[in-house]
Design a protein around this motif. Structure first.
Motif, PDB file in Angstrom:
ATOM      1  N   LYS A  40      -4.037  -3.857   8.580  1.00  0.00           N
ATOM      2  CA  LYS A  40      -4.102  -4.638   9.819  1.00  0.00           C
ATOM      3  C   LYS A  40      -5.057  -5.809   9.684  1.00  0.00           C
ATOM      4  O   LYS A  40      -6.082  -5.696   9.093  1.00  0.00           O
ATOM      5  CB  LYS A  40      -4.560  -3.755  10.955  1.00  0.00           C
TER       6      LYS A  40
ATOM      7  N   THR B 102       0.840  -1.199   0.000  1.00  0.00           N
ATOM      8  CA  THR B 102       0.000   0.000   0.000  1.00  0.00           C
ATOM      9  C   THR B 102       0.873   1.246   0.000  1.00  0.00           C
ATOM     10  O   THR B 102       1.988   1.241   0.511  1.00  0.00           O
ATOM     11  CB  THR B 102      -0.903   0.046   1.245  1.00  0.00           C
TER      12      THR B 102
ATOM     13  N   GLU C 198       0.170   4.187   6.023  1.00  0.00           N
ATOM     14  CA  GLU C 198      -0.728   3.205   6.636  1.00  0.00           C
ATOM     15  C   GLU C 198      -0.309   1.760   6.357  1.00  0.00           C
ATOM     16  O   GLU C 198       0.233   1.455   5.309  1.00  0.00           O
ATOM     17  CB  GLU C 198      -2.146   3.414   6.122  1.00  0.00           C
TER      18      GLU C 198
END
Lengths: 182, 588
Positions: free
Chosen positions: A182, A175, A179
């Motif tokens: 998760k 990504t 970030e």
């Protein structure tokens, strides 16, 4: 019956097929790849490419990246079925078109020919982070990193320029931004 | 320093720790060290089967009738491959089984050694998880984990493969510690808002139906109690899948029978016409849904299931609640009591028209058949068996085929865990060994295998097991000399070409019973049937009951393949029978 596709029920309407990149974090233990791949073949899901390697030797974690195509329902099933496997920690799913995700594949290309041909080949590869890994008077080995379709295109172009052997990896994904999935 | 145990001892220490007192198995070269230890662990009783498949099905019967995991112990190679059918069966029907298999010593793995096979490779797709233990230090941890995986979330089979050298090696034993978080696999974290949504849908519905399955039974006896409370509070009709029978009392008026391919007319029509379908612990199997495109077209669908991958797998639903049935129903009941105490009354009026419609369907009496005074009709045999055993706490297992459907249609189950049948995989030969497992788990109860003569011959050798351990199981064979369901499909779909579905040389089942050292009884006419059944029930030994039934009776009602729920084929009394042609033919 002209198309006896199934012995049980009439196949319903097939939805739109999308290409997805599925990333799976697994315990790096014996047979784990077979479990993941067996799930795909056993349930009739498609694998376009596969890349797998250990990413954390302390936690004993591997990351498997699978490029697959399927209807939204099939993609959802793939994720849910993967999550049920005991050694699977988490599953991420990205659409190929997703701008927030980087996809890359690597290819090693061996070109055999005279200097002018290999130079032409190099020029063709320039756009795709070309690196020369080996060079002789008669040959050159070029490494490129790009998207699958770009590598496909380059390979076709290089055919006439002396491409004799190509070795390609599956796609890996990451990504963008700070970030973390998760 | 703590005491050292051999791998074989650790196996039994783990079993003791997991409160396992019964195992089904068959010895062989690669498990001999474990069998050698058996004598030192009095708390574990071993039942010697005659074929490893029998061990697997017996473990299934044990698990399904007791709520505890079933344990099987087999050797490497053929021992392991023989139990694959039972593991697959348990996987399809979500039965918790722990299979321990021996393996050739680690240094021989991969050399095509004697009785070597890739057991973990072969069983990978038919277990929830499996392990090859290559270090004795991992053994206790792995076995405890195996029990955890088998029994939590959606239950299922697991396998632990232990090489022979590991069984000899010594190490310390690690006791079982219950973990709080199970690797995130057991999910029951539904939201209260989902429960509120469900109640909203329920209060709006005018044509609701509960469609319940094996998940209710797997959730434990409490789930069945709560389901009864919820169904009676709402006044909704309830239908059940094959596996869910017994979760709700069949004799209750709100129960409209089993649904699906051989379900009742009222259940299937109600499923088709409803405006709210509440699926509790069922999985929209293809034998239930019929033609998917036309499956219950006008309804909102709610799916309560512990397995997230069951949601939207076959049928798209409007509201999914992922969780354990007990917890979901209990929250729902609490919310109804707290927020809508008048719900019960107002609702029953609202759905009265729906009930009128259902009663109309019910009056067709779709399970009806034309009885005879000459030959025993199989339906009649099951009905008489039910009438003569209903006052006892009876456990029924079945094989697979017509007899299985007749048992499901005509035997009425009022309690959970009393009905053990192979639904998902459809394993002929399941019922006899399963009955052995059921009888072991319920020593003083009446256990009957309603069987077909073709199925039961597949695992007939297990009668020898029943005799050895004095397990008084009753094998009630509906003998029509045909593979009845195959014959029925050939009649309906293949122009009566009865290709290989007739067994021309059947054994004499009464003499066979005597050969095994048990009791054989035969009934050939309807008037002697009751007396013979009573004779069977009064026999305290295993019995093979050869019930000679009508050879060409078909199982109705039936949803012809490729047809939706509201186009059922009714029995011979119905004049409107439509022939299945063309498209439907390839779809059965």
């Amino acid at each position: 019956m002209s198309k006896p596709k199934s012995a049980y029920s009439i196949p319903g309407k097939i939805g739109k097929m999308d290409t997805h990149i599925i990333v799976v974090w697994v315990d790096n233990e014996a047979g784990v790849l077979a479990r993941v791949v067996g799930l795909f073949s056993g349930r009739g899901y498609n694998i376009e490419s596969l890349a797998v390697a250990e990413i954390d030797s302390k936690k004993n974690l591997s990351r498997i990246t699978i490029v697959t195509t399927g209807t939204p329902q099939v993609i959802e099933q793939i994720k849910l079925q993967l999550k049920k496997l005991v050694p699977v920690h988490k599953v991420a799913d990205f659409k190929r078109e997703d701008k927030q995700v980087i996809f890359k594949e690597m290819a090693l290309l061996k070109i055999v020919g005279n200097a002018s041909k290999t130079q032409k080949a190099l020029n063709t590869c320039k756009k795709y982070n070309a690196v020369i890994l080996d060079k002789t008077k008669k040959s050159v080995v070029i490494q490129i990193t790009a998207l699958r379709r770009d590598i496909d295109k380059v390979s076709i172009k290089l055919k006439s320029l002396g491409l004799v052997s190509a070795s390609r990896t599956g796609a890996v994904a990451m990504t963008r931004g700070a970030e973390v999935f998760k | 320093m703590s005491k050292l145990y051999s791998g074989a001892e650790i196996v039994f220490k783990c079993l003791e720790d997991q409160k396992v007192d019964t195992i089904f198995g068959y010895p062989g070269g690669a498990v001999l060290p474990i069998y050698d230890e058996l004598k030192n662990f009095q708390s574990v009783k071993h039942f010697l089967v005659r074929h490893e498949q029998g061990a697997g099905h017996a473990a299934e019967g044990y698990a399904r009738s007791s709520g505890k995991p079933g344990v099987a112990l087999v050797t490497s190679g053929p021992g392991a491959t023989n139990i694959v059918t039972a593991l697959t069966d348990a996987y399809m029907d979500s039965v918790p089984i722990v299979c321990i298999s021996g393996q050739v010593p680690t240094h021989l793995i991969g050399t095509d050694a004697f009785q070597e096979c890739d057991t973990t490779g072969i069983t990978r797709p038919c277990t929830k998880h499996n392990w090859l233990v290559k270090d004795v230090k991992d053994l206790s941890k792995v076995i405890h984990r195996a029990f955890e995986v088998a029994t939590t979330g959606r239950p299922g089979p697991v396998l632990v493969d232990i090489p022979k050298d590991i069984q000899f090696q010594k190490t310390t034993y690690t006791k079982y510690k219950k973990q709080k978080k199970l690797n995130g696999k057991a999910q029951s974290n539904f939201k209260q808002s989902e429960i509120e949504d469900l109640i909203k849908l329920m209060s709006k519905a005018s044509k609701p139906i509960f469609y319940t399955g094996g998940g209710v039974i797997n959730s434990g006896p409490k789930a069945s109690e709560l389901l009864r409370e919820l169904v009676s509070a709402t006044g909704f009709p309830i239908t059940s899948t094959l596996q869910g029978l017994g979760a709700f009392p069949a004799e209750d008026n709100q129960f409209i029978g089993m649904l699906g391919m051989h379900g009742t007319y009222e259940a299937n029509n109600a499923m088709h016409d409803c405006d709210l379908m509440i699926n509790v612990g069922a999985r929209f199997d293809d034998r239930i849904t019929g033609k998917l495109d036309e499956f219950s077209p006008k309804s909102k669908k709610v799916h309560i299931d512990i397995d997230p991958s069951s949601i939207n797998k076959n049928v798209k639903v409007d509201l999914a609640i992922v969780g354990d049935v007990t917890e979901v129903i209990s929250s729902t009941l609490k919310s109804i009591k707290k927020n809508k105490p008048t719900f019960t009354k107002s609702n029953k009026q609202k759905i009265s028209k729906w009930w009128e419609k259902i009663e109309k369907w019910r009056s067709i009496n779709s399970l009806d058949y034309i009885n005879s005074t000459e030959t025993i009709k199989p339906q009649y045999a099951v009905q008489r068996l039910y009438e003569l055993t209903k006052d006892k706490d009876t456990f029924i297992t079945t094989e697979v085929g017509q007899h299985q459907m007749w048992a499901a249609q005509h035997y009425k189950f009022n309690k959970p865990n009393r009905w053990m049948t192979s639904g998902g995989l459809g394993t002929m030969g399941y019922g006899l060994p399963a009955a052995i497992g059921v009888q072991v788990a319920n020593p003083n109860k009446l256990v009957i295998d309603i069987a077909g003569e073709a199925s039961v011959l597949m695992t007939m050798q297990e009668m020898s097991t029943a005799v050895q351990y004095s397990l008084p199981i009753k094998i009630f064979i509906l003998n029509n000399e045909y593979m009845g369901m195959v014959r029925q499909w050939q009649e309906l779909l293949h122009d009566k070409n009865y290709s290989e579905s007739y067994t021309a040389a059947l054994p004499d089942f009464v003499k066979l019973a005597e050969a095994y050292g048990c009791v054989g009884i035969r009934a050939t006419t309807p008037e002697e049937l009751d007396d013979k059944i009573i004779e069977m029930l009064n026999t305290e030994r295993p019995v093979i009951f050869d019930c000679r039934v009508d050879k060409i009776e078909n199982c109705f009602p039936m949803i012809p393949s490729g047809k939706p729920h509201n186009q059922m084929l009714l029995g011979p009394n119905d004049q409107k029978q439509k022939k299945i042609t063309g498209k439907g033919k390839t779809l059965v």
